[in-house]
Design an enzyme around this catalytic site. Structure first.
Site, short mmCIF file in Angstrom:
data_model
loop_
_atom_site.label_atom_id
_atom_site.label_comp_id
_atom_site.label_asym_id
_atom_site.label_seq_id
_atom_site.Cartn_x
_atom_site.Cartn_y
_atom_site.Cartn_z
CB CYS A 171 1.43 -23.93 -7.93
SG CYS A 171 0.81 -24.76 -6.46
CB CYS A 178 -1.40 -26.59 5.73
SG CYS A 178 -3.17 -26.78 5.36
CB CYS A 182 -4.72 -33.74 4.51
SG CYS A 182 -6.11 -32.57 4.43
CB CYS A 185 -1.05 -33.21 2.47
SG CYS A 185 -0.45 -31.60 1.92
CB CYS A 409 -0.54 -32.35 -5.46
SG CYS A 409 -1.26 -31.59 -6.87
N1 SAH Z 1 -5.48 -26.75 1.38
C1 SAH Z 1 -5.99 -26.64 0.03
C2 SAH Z 1 -4.92 -26.18 -0.94
C3 SAH Z 1 -3.83 -27.20 -1.18
S1 SAH Z 1 -4.00 -27.76 -2.81
C4 SAH Z 1 -6.61 -27.95 -0.39
O1 SAH Z 1 -6.42 -28.94 0.29
O2 SAH Z 1 -7.33 -27.97 -1.37
C5 SAH Z 1 -3.07 -29.17 -2.84
C6 SAH Z 1 -3.85 -30.31 -3.46
O3 SAH Z 1 -3.01 -31.46 -3.48
C7 SAH Z 1 -5.05 -30.69 -2.61
O4 SAH Z 1 -6.07 -31.18 -3.44
C8 SAH Z 1 -4.49 -31.80 -1.78
O5 SAH Z 1 -5.46 -32.61 -1.21
C9 SAH Z 1 -3.63 -32.51 -2.78
N2 SAH Z 1 -2.60 -33.34 -2.18
C10 SAH Z 1 -2.06 -33.23 -0.96
N3 SAH Z 1 -1.13 -34.18 -0.75
C11 SAH Z 1 -1.08 -34.89 -1.89
C12 SAH Z 1 -0.30 -36.00 -2.29
N4 SAH Z 1 0.60 -36.55 -1.49
N5 SAH Z 1 -0.50 -36.48 -3.54
C13 SAH Z 1 -1.40 -35.92 -4.36
N6 SAH Z 1 -2.16 -34.87 -4.04
C14 SAH Z 1 -2.01 -34.37 -2.80
#
Ligand code: SAH
Length: 445
Positions: A171, A178, A182, A185, A409
């Protein structure tokens, strides 16, 4: 994807002692000869926390300092040209690529097919050290490992290697920080520092490949089978470098690392024009869309860029991508207790997805510092999954890994300070016992 139920338990976290190679050439910040356009040209703005468009989605380092040029920024023709520019024969570019991508070395001492007098100048010019491993944390008996990297300008990024039976997923981060904001995150909360160069992205994969090839990851020597752009950053906001990195990762050995294009996943919040552009590349990489809500009201809050591109537009772009590539789109959905896990939202999601080439990945929300949200109850998660399945929507609950090392994630925040409870000696974490027994969760790939 594995399903939940047989989640590995990650009870202890270990820091790996970093063996720093003697550094023959220090990373010197230098301008890239042919500067790429900043990615801020994408005709969109990220939405700030107050909902105000206030930040370019992708940007280069403030002040203009760029990562040193590296072989992995260049395609085969450019590498040969670079060798000639350095006063060498063009095939030296190919030789260097063979060392880097096939033998996974950037040590001039090992380049015995290159004349001694040419090795160091070539390596200094084309294989500068881009990222330095500052800290490595492992769990799952060493089969999940997160590396904190420091770049030439002090920016921090993280990558996570996850070994499963029969596959290894890397990964990677595409940006330092970023800009997508969100709120659930950790990376999104930290804001954007800058885009990574293609080579800074590829370096993360090469480091994992090297550790596997050398048998440093428990389970014996191995290879990376999958690469997911699910680390820090929004890959489609750093489009040209991410695309160049994908080409290096998937080009045949020794032009690249030879990983299957079908085994690469690019995850996005839903930057619609960039999804369209990716569909036109004729690269059958997997697209993952971080949807997290079927309705605009909630998605506007959870994924603020939804204020620019609505659910319907994002999904239209996803279906066009599926049609162009023949590949099922992954729909990422982090289940957040009492926020997006209601039965009616499962049905609304099924309405949107049924009949399309999609697969839903349900991710139990991973904890992030200061977040007011938590994961849905297991029973609620199961019901959500069953509702989708009953409607014929393929769905799995992601076997996520790495929560104990904040490698899951949304947990990648690239803090230069240690995780809570860690023991630090000379900047390296040497031990930490996790608050035992939680089921491991993290990026499942
Ligand atoms: N910016 C891109 C790449 C990051 S991928 C995107 O958002 O797709 C990381 C993944 O983990 C994304 O699907 C994101 O929404 C998710 N994610 C972020 N914070 C998280 C959390 N606290 N728990 C579970 N998933 C999360």
């Amino acid at each position: 994807m594995n399903t939940a139920g047989s989640l590995p338990v990650c009870r202890s976290v270990k820091a790996v002692h970093l063996r720093h190679r003697t550094e023959p050439f220090a990373p010197v910040p230098q301008p890239t000869p042919a500067p790429d356009r900043p990615e801020g040209h994408l005709p969109i703005l990220a939405i700030g926390r107050a909902g105000r468009p206030d930040q370019p989605v992708g940007r280069d380092a403030p002040g203009g300092a760029r990562p040193p040029r590296h072989l992995a920024d260049l395609d085969p023709g450019e590498r040969r040209a670079a060798a000639v520019q350095l006063g060498e024969r063009s095939f030296r570019g190919d030789q260097l690529a063979r060392h880097y991508f096939a033998r996974l070395t950037d040590d001039p001492g090992e380049m015995t097919d290159v004349p001694v007098s040419a090795r160091v100048p070539l390596a200094e010019a084309l294989l500068p050290r881009l990222l330095t491993a500052e800290r490595e944390l492992t769990c799952d008996q060493g089969q999940t490992r997160k590396t904190l990297w420091r770049a030439f300008d002090g920016a921090y990024v993280e990558s996570v290697l996850m070994r499963y039976p029969g596959r290894v997923t890397m990964c990677v981060s595409s940006q330092a920080g970023c800009g997508m904001a969100c709120p659930f995150c950790a990376t999104g909360q930290a804001g954007l520092t800058r885009n990574l160069s293609a080579a800074e992205i590829v370096t993360q994969v090469v480091a994992g490949a090297r550790a596997l090839a050398r048998g440093e990851v428990p389970g014996g020597p191995g290879r990376i089978s999958n690469v997911v752009f699910m680390g820090m950053g929004e890959p489609l906001a750093n489009y040209s470098r991410v695309l160049a990195a994908v080409r290096r990762i998937t080009d045949r050995v020794p032009d690249g690392l030879g990983i299957s294009r079908r085994a690469v996943t690019i995850s996005t919040v839903g930057l619609v024009p960039a999804i369209g552009r990716l569909a036109g590349e004729r690269l059958p990489v997997r697209l993952a869309v971080s949807l997290h809500a079927p309705d605009d009201d909630l998605r506007d809050e959870l994924v603020p860029v939804n204020q620019r591109w609505k659910v319907a537009e994002v999904l239209d772009a996803a279906w066009a991508y599926a049609a162009a590539t023949g590949r099922r789109v992954s729909i990422e959905y982090a289940l957040i207790r009492d926020i997006n896990d209601q039965a009616w939202r499962a049905e609304a999601l099924a309405d949107l997805l049924s009949g399309h080439l999609a697969h839903v990945n349900l991710i139990p929300l991973n904890p992030t510092p200061g977040s007011r949200w938590t994961a849905s109850d297991p029973g609620v998660m199961q019901e959500f999954e069953e509702r989708l399945a009953r409607r014929g929507v393929p769905v799995t609950v992601r076997d996520t890994r790495g929560t104990e090392i904040d490698g899951a994630c949304g947990q990648l925040a690239a803090r230069a300070v240690p995780v809570a409870g860690a023991t630090v000696v000379g900047g390296t974490v040497v031990g930490r016992t996790a608050a035992g027994g939680t089921a491991a969760s993290g990026n499942g790939g």
